[in-house]
Design a protein around this motif. Structure first.
Motif, short mmCIF file in Angstrom:
data_model
loop_
_atom_site.label_atom_id
_atom_site.label_comp_id
_atom_site.label_asym_id
_atom_site.label_seq_id
_atom_site.Cartn_x
_atom_site.Cartn_y
_atom_site.Cartn_z
N PRO A 7 0.84 -1.28 -0.14
CA PRO A 7 0.06 -0.19 0.15
C PRO A 7 0.74 1.31 -0.10
O PRO A 7 2.05 1.24 0.32
CB PRO A 7 -0.80 0.05 1.25
CG PRO A 7 -0.09 -0.88 2.18
CD PRO A 7 0.79 -1.84 1.22
N GLU A 8 0.11 2.39 -0.31
CA GLU A 8 0.76 3.80 -0.36
C GLU A 8 1.21 4.08 0.91
O GLU A 8 2.45 4.83 1.08
CB GLU A 8 0.17 4.66 -1.01
CG GLU A 8 0.55 6.01 -1.09
CD GLU A 8 -0.23 7.18 -1.84
OE1 GLU A 8 0.12 8.11 -2.19
OE2 GLU A 8 -1.51 6.70 -2.26
N LYS A 9 0.78 3.84 2.11
CA LYS A 9 0.94 4.28 3.51
C LYS A 9 1.19 2.84 4.22
O LYS A 9 0.83 1.92 4.17
CB LYS A 9 -0.17 4.93 4.14
CG LYS A 9 -0.34 6.34 3.02
CD LYS A 9 -1.72 7.07 4.08
CE LYS A 9 -2.08 8.33 3.00
NZ LYS A 9 -3.01 9.05 3.50
N ASN A 10 2.04 3.43 5.35
CA ASN A 10 2.51 2.39 6.20
C ASN A 10 1.41 1.83 6.94
O ASN A 10 0.35 2.54 7.30
CB ASN A 10 3.54 2.79 7.31
CG ASN A 10 3.94 2.05 8.37
OD1 ASN A 10 4.20 0.82 8.14
ND2 ASN A 10 3.86 2.35 9.57
N TYR A 11 1.14 0.36 7.03
CA TYR A 11 0.19 -0.42 7.56
C TYR A 11 0.69 -1.17 8.67
O TYR A 11 -0.21 -1.80 9.41
CB TYR A 11 -0.44 -1.45 6.51
CG TYR A 11 0.41 -2.30 6.03
CD1 TYR A 11 0.49 -3.63 6.73
CD2 TYR A 11 1.34 -2.19 4.97
CE1 TYR A 11 1.29 -4.65 6.35
CE2 TYR A 11 2.17 -3.08 4.64
CZ TYR A 11 2.17 -4.40 5.33
OH TYR A 11 3.19 -5.37 4.85
N LEU A 12 1.74 -1.08 9.24
CA LEU A 12 2.28 -2.05 10.25
C LEU A 12 1.94 -1.22 11.76
O LEU A 12 2.36 -0.24 11.70
CB LEU A 12 3.77 -2.37 10.03
CG LEU A 12 3.93 -3.25 8.70
CD1 LEU A 12 5.53 -3.43 8.60
CD2 LEU A 12 3.56 -4.60 8.99
N PRO A 13 1.79 -2.04 12.59
CA PRO A 13 1.71 -1.33 14.12
C PRO A 13 2.90 -0.89 14.42
O PRO A 13 3.93 -1.62 14.56
CB PRO A 13 1.05 -2.45 14.83
CG PRO A 13 0.37 -3.56 14.12
CD PRO A 13 1.42 -3.49 12.73
N ASN A 14 2.82 0.28 15.34
CA ASN A 14 4.12 1.08 15.74
C ASN A 14 5.05 0.06 16.57
O ASN A 14 5.93 0.20 16.73
CB ASN A 14 3.87 2.19 16.40
CG ASN A 14 3.58 3.06 15.41
OD1 ASN A 14 4.15 3.09 14.02
ND2 ASN A 14 2.73 4.21 15.56
N GLY A 43 12.57 5.92 6.05
CA GLY A 43 13.42 5.05 4.69
C GLY A 43 13.40 3.58 5.58
O GLY A 43 13.30 2.68 4.68
N GLN A 44 13.70 3.62 6.67
CA GLN A 44 13.92 2.04 7.34
C GLN A 44 12.30 1.39 7.03
O GLN A 44 12.24 0.27 6.82
CB GLN A 44 14.31 1.96 8.71
CG GLN A 44 15.73 2.41 8.91
CD GLN A 44 16.32 2.74 10.21
OE1 GLN A 44 15.48 3.02 11.00
NE2 GLN A 44 17.47 2.63 10.46
N GLN A 45 11.01 2.23 7.45
CA GLN A 45 10.00 1.66 7.57
C GLN A 45 9.67 1.30 6.20
O GLN A 45 9.05 0.12 5.67
CB GLN A 45 9.11 2.68 8.03
CG GLN A 45 9.28 2.96 9.57
CD GLN A 45 7.99 4.25 9.77
OE1 GLN A 45 7.02 4.41 9.14
NE2 GLN A 45 8.22 4.59 11.10
N GLU A 46 10.07 1.94 4.99
CA GLU A 46 9.68 1.70 3.78
C GLU A 46 10.44 0.20 3.22
O GLU A 46 9.92 -0.42 2.46
CB GLU A 46 10.08 2.83 2.85
CG GLU A 46 9.06 3.96 2.92
CD GLU A 46 9.57 5.37 2.11
OE1 GLU A 46 10.82 5.39 1.82
OE2 GLU A 46 8.88 6.16 2.04
N LYS A 47 11.67 0.39 3.72
CA LYS A 47 12.53 -0.90 3.28
C LYS A 47 11.87 -2.06 3.90
O LYS A 47 11.73 -3.25 3.29
CB LYS A 47 13.94 -0.77 3.87
CG LYS A 47 14.75 0.10 2.95
CD LYS A 47 16.11 0.34 3.68
CE LYS A 47 17.17 1.24 2.73
NZ LYS A 47 18.29 1.42 3.45
N LEU A 48 11.47 -2.04 5.21
CA LEU A 48 10.77 -3.26 5.93
C LEU A 48 9.42 -3.81 5.10
O LEU A 48 9.34 -4.82 4.70
CB LEU A 48 10.37 -2.74 7.44
CG LEU A 48 9.40 -3.76 8.03
CD1 LEU A 48 10.25 -5.06 8.22
CD2 LEU A 48 9.21 -3.30 9.41
#
Length: 234
Positions: free
Chosen positions: A81-88, A132-137
């Motif tokens: 998806p375009e936006k982060n969907y993972l819980p913090n 950037g790290q979130q996007e890589k994950l």
């Protein structure tokens, strides 16, 4: 006769009185890299969410390997998806284990290897990761799936040129052989070199469905055609 991997027929979607998709139809076979192109707000994300089963109140028909979106199609499709969907609260390790439990098609060893390559700390929580790290994950979680269809919604948006090159290189090196990639973006120049085919949506309608080789035969680039279609001057 073999079923298309993805078949969309007369797809319509409205939000109240606003029609965002207006009779979109096309088919995708195996082994294609397809750009889904158009400016923000043209209906790309609504179409993608309908394909992956996040939107159900559409008109028309969507078939993945001959079946409507559902449990079986979720095993065939890897969706970014375009936006982060993972819980913090999740760590890299938590996210990898979660995906391994959720999808039979998830390659956990590949995910761990990619995390090491990306220099991601397995015990670092998402809430303290850089963007950037979130996007890589998120990218490695998608590309560690043995999927038939990868659907990537604006994976290059909001990042610098070096990051865009890294993301695109990761996608191209890690998708399953003979799989199809549907890559939604408004950044044409960055992806043109890898595309086999382009779909352009304007005003909720599919206005271009063509092979990149045919566009090149007319002495145009995909970006040239995009500018013509959307009257964009940059």
């Amino acid at each position: 006769m073999q079923e298309p991997l993805l078949k969309i027929s007369g797809l319509k979607k409205s939000y109240g009185e606003q029609r965002v998709l207006d009779g979109v139809s096309f088919e995708l076979g195996a082994g294609q890299i397809v750009g889904l192109l158009g400016p923000n707000g043209c209906g790309k994300t609504s179409m993608i969410k309908s394909i992956v089963g996040l939107i159900n109140d559409y008109q028309g028909e969507i078939l993945i390997n001959g079946k409507a979106p559902g449990v079986e199609s979720k095993e065939l499709i890897a969706y970014l998806p375009e936006k982060n969907y993972l819980p913090n609260w999740m760590t890299t390790k938590n996210a990898i284990n979660y995906m391994a439990d959720f999808y039979k098609s998830f390659d956990k060893e590949k995910a761990i290897s990619m995390a090491n390559t990306f220099d991601l700390d397995m015990n670092k929580k998402i809430k303290v990761m850089s963007k950037g790290q979130q996007e890589k994950l998120q990218l490695l979680l998608v590309m560690s799936r043995r999927a038939a269809l990868y659907i990537l919604d604006e994976p290059l948006g909001g990042v610098d040129l070096v990051s865009r090159e890294f993301i695109l290189d990761t996608i191209m090196k890690n998708h399953e052989q003979n799989s199809t990639i549907l890559l939604s973006t408004h950044l044409i120049y960055d992806i043109e070199k890898v595309l086999d085919r382009v779909l352009m949506i304007k005003g909720g309608k599919l206005v271009v469905d063509g092979a990149v080789s045919d566009i090149a035969a007319d002495n145009k680039t995909v970006e040239d055609l995009f500018r013509e279609v959307f009257r964009y001057v940059g």
